[in-house]
Design a protein around this motif. Structure first.
Motif, short mmCIF file in Angstrom:
data_model
loop_
_atom_site.label_atom_id
_atom_site.label_comp_id
_atom_site.label_asym_id
_atom_site.label_seq_id
_atom_site.Cartn_x
_atom_site.Cartn_y
_atom_site.Cartn_z
N LEU A 230 0.85 -1.19 0.00
CA LEU A 230 0.00 0.00 0.00
C LEU A 230 0.89 1.25 0.00
O LEU A 230 2.08 1.17 0.30
N ALA A 254 1.30 9.81 0.92
CA ALA A 254 0.88 8.55 0.27
C ALA A 254 0.73 8.79 -1.22
O ALA A 254 0.14 9.77 -1.64
N GLY A 279 2.32 2.57 -4.84
CA GLY A 279 1.48 1.92 -3.83
C GLY A 279 0.11 1.61 -4.42
O GLY A 279 -0.48 2.44 -5.12
N ARG A 281 -3.68 1.27 -4.53
CA ARG A 281 -4.91 1.71 -3.86
C ARG A 281 -5.89 2.24 -4.89
O ARG A 281 -5.50 2.56 -6.02
N VAL A 292 -0.67 2.58 -10.58
CA VAL A 292 -1.19 1.38 -9.90
C VAL A 292 -1.35 0.23 -10.89
O VAL A 292 -1.00 -0.91 -10.60
N TYR A 307 6.32 -8.14 -0.41
CA TYR A 307 5.17 -7.33 -0.02
C TYR A 307 5.50 -6.59 1.27
O TYR A 307 5.86 -7.20 2.28
N SER A 316 -4.15 -4.76 6.65
CA SER A 316 -5.52 -4.27 6.47
C SER A 316 -6.26 -5.13 5.44
O SER A 316 -5.66 -5.99 4.80
N GLU A 318 -7.26 -4.16 2.62
CA GLU A 318 -6.66 -3.86 1.31
C GLU A 318 -5.42 -4.72 1.07
O GLU A 318 -5.21 -5.22 -0.03
N ASP A 319 -4.61 -4.87 2.13
CA ASP A 319 -3.43 -5.72 2.00
C ASP A 319 -3.84 -7.14 1.60
O ASP A 319 -3.28 -7.73 0.70
#
Ligand code: GTP
Ligand code: MG
Length: 456
Positions: A230, A254, A279, A281, A292, A307, A316, A318-319
């Motif tokens: 992320l 970010a 990252g 997202r 991405v 990773y 999370s 998302e991970d």
């Protein structure tokens, strides 16, 4: 400029890398090569093949001494190209080497095309095209492993011998079929089952070579390792640490990295290409969105992955989404920011190795290096047995195998006359000949040798 087919010309080129070095070598090949050297080096009137001579190179026009040089004479067929050859070793100044070459060109040689020396070696049967490709690998090798493998292939001629044998066997099978069709009274039609077995015996080892070569391709192309995670997990920080330089921009914003960054390092003599990615997202930012997409693409393509998890945040949802489809055998979890006061205890995932690490302090980096070495070593083939085929060889081999299987399909069909099998067999034969450079199709040789440097 297209390559001139004739071998009549005497060609010359600088054989050493351009730049200032201790020694510069000018290589001359062709029937006039001795004469060219003798015109420029008056003391070299008596040359013996293989005997090194020291002499002064004199510009014939103004009789000025240019440099004191060593002359290495070779007589056909005992030379790299199979022709009369001369090597002039002069001092390595850039200008000086070019001056000597220019004099060779002024007095009877023409400038060699890239790879023309090796092309002549193939045309004069000093080596076949697959061996020439090993030479090409040696020249371009970036890692010691490739150098080892290419030299091994060149020395043992493993692959070229194997494929030559295969060619002879195919020709035998073909001759057997053709003879029985052409002279039905004298020659009995061969048993189909026997032919099928003979073809099997050809196909199996070649298939094995193909697969093995496919597996070791990274020795030449590099082992790609994608750093993913992320935003803000610390991918660029780790990238920089592994490279020991501030290559990627690192900020606490970010979405800092938007494009793919690739840098090469070497581990165990194998090129390792580190890939820093954006990252992953959901984002509305167009540029980041493209980044991405590239991250995901790179993840698909890479040989291995790392990773990164921000250890102050933990794993999370998302991970999980990103991690789930990945092959755990090729990857590693890094629980980053171990130095941080909010660092959480790493969660251990089943089947996935996990290393706590800090890009700030370097904690965990040596464990990471151990993992990298182990990962790469697990791919390392046994050099003694290995064959590393070029892309050209791989694609031809694939075609050859398809033709052999086609011939088998014909033989298995009782309604098809046996001699139809000779069609794919002939195609296969021609393909192997092209592979070895035996039919010396100019187009194939030209495209192969244009990858060489001038002077090789
Ligand atoms: N304390 C601490 N901070 C770290 C560590 N690694 C990275 N950071 C910080 O985390 C922030 C993000 O680091 P980056 O390396 O830019 O993270 P990234 O994963 O490349 O982020 P994106 O490019 O946005 O996807 C920066 O402020 C870094 O200084 C670490 O090991 N310890
Ligand atoms: Mg980054």
């Amino acid at each position: 400029m297209s390559m001139i087919a004739t071998q009549q010309d005497t060609i010359a080129a600088i054989a050493t890398p351009l730049g200032t070095g201790g020694v510069g070598i000018i290589r001359i090949s062709g029937s006039a090569s001795w004469k060219v050297a003798q015109t420029l080096i008056p003391s070299a009137q008596k040359l013996e093949p293989g005997e090194v001579k020291l002499g002064w190179l004199i510009d014939p026009q103004d009789k000025q001494a240019v440099d004191q040089v060593l002359i290495l004479p070779f007589k056909a067929p005992h030379s790299y190209t199979g022709q009369d050859c001369i090597e002039i070793h002069c001092h390595g100044g850039l200008r000086l080497v070019q001056t000597v070459l220019q004099l060779c060109l002024d007095y009877g040689a023409r400038s060699a095309e890239p790879g023309e020396f090796s092309k002549r070696a193939v045309l004069n049967h000093k080596m076949d095209a697959t061996q020439a490709e090993s030479v090409l690998d040696l020249i371009h090798a970036e890692g010691e492993q490739l150098i080892k493998l290419a030299a091994h292939n060149l020395h043992h001629q493993h692959w070229s011998r194997r494929i030559t044998e295969a060619m002879e066997h195919i020709a035998e099978i073909q001759a057997e079929i053709t003879a029985s069709v052409d002279f039905p009274d004298e020659v009995e039609e061969p048993e189909r089952t026997v032919l099928l077995l003979a073809l099997d015996a050809l196909i199996k080892p070649l298939e094995n070579d193909y697969e093995q070569s496919d597996r070791c391709r990274y020795i030449r192309d590099g082992f790609e390792l994608a750093l993913v995670g992320l935003p803000n997990a610390g991918k660029s920080s780790l990238f920089n640490r592994l490279l020991s330089q501030d290559r990627a921009i690192v900020t606490d914003i970010a979405g800092t990295t938007r494009d793919i960054l690739r840098e090469k390092i070497s581990i165990k003599g194998i090129p390792l290409i580190l890939v820093d990615t954006a990252g992953i997202r959901d984002t509305e930012d167009i540029i980041e969105k493209l980044g991405v997409a590239r991250s995901q693409e790179s993840l698909q393509r890479s040989t291995g992955w790392i990773y990164l998890v921000d250890g102050t945040k933990g794993l999370s949802v998302e991970d999980w989404e990103i991690l789930k489809p990945l092959n755990p055998n090729k990857g590693l979890l890094i629980w980053n920011k171990a130095d941080h006061e909010d660092y959480l205890t790493p969660e251990v995932l089943k089947d996935l190795p996990c290393i706590p690490l800090s890009c700030e302090t370097g904690e965990g980096v040596s464990e990471l290096n151990n993992w990298l070495e182990a990962q790469i070593t697990s791919y390392l083939p046994d050099t003694q047995l290995s064959i590393l085929l070029s892309a050209r060889q791989m694609s031809t081999l694939k075609d050859v195998l398809a033709n052999l299987k086609e011939a088998q399909a014909v033989l298995r069909d009782p309604y098809l006359p046996i001699d139809i099998a000779t069609v794919p067999l002939t195609d296969g034969l021609l393909q192997i000949q092209a592979l070895l450079g035996l039919d010396t199709t100019e187009t194939m040789l030209d495209s192969l040798f244009s990858q060489f440097c001038v002077g090789k």
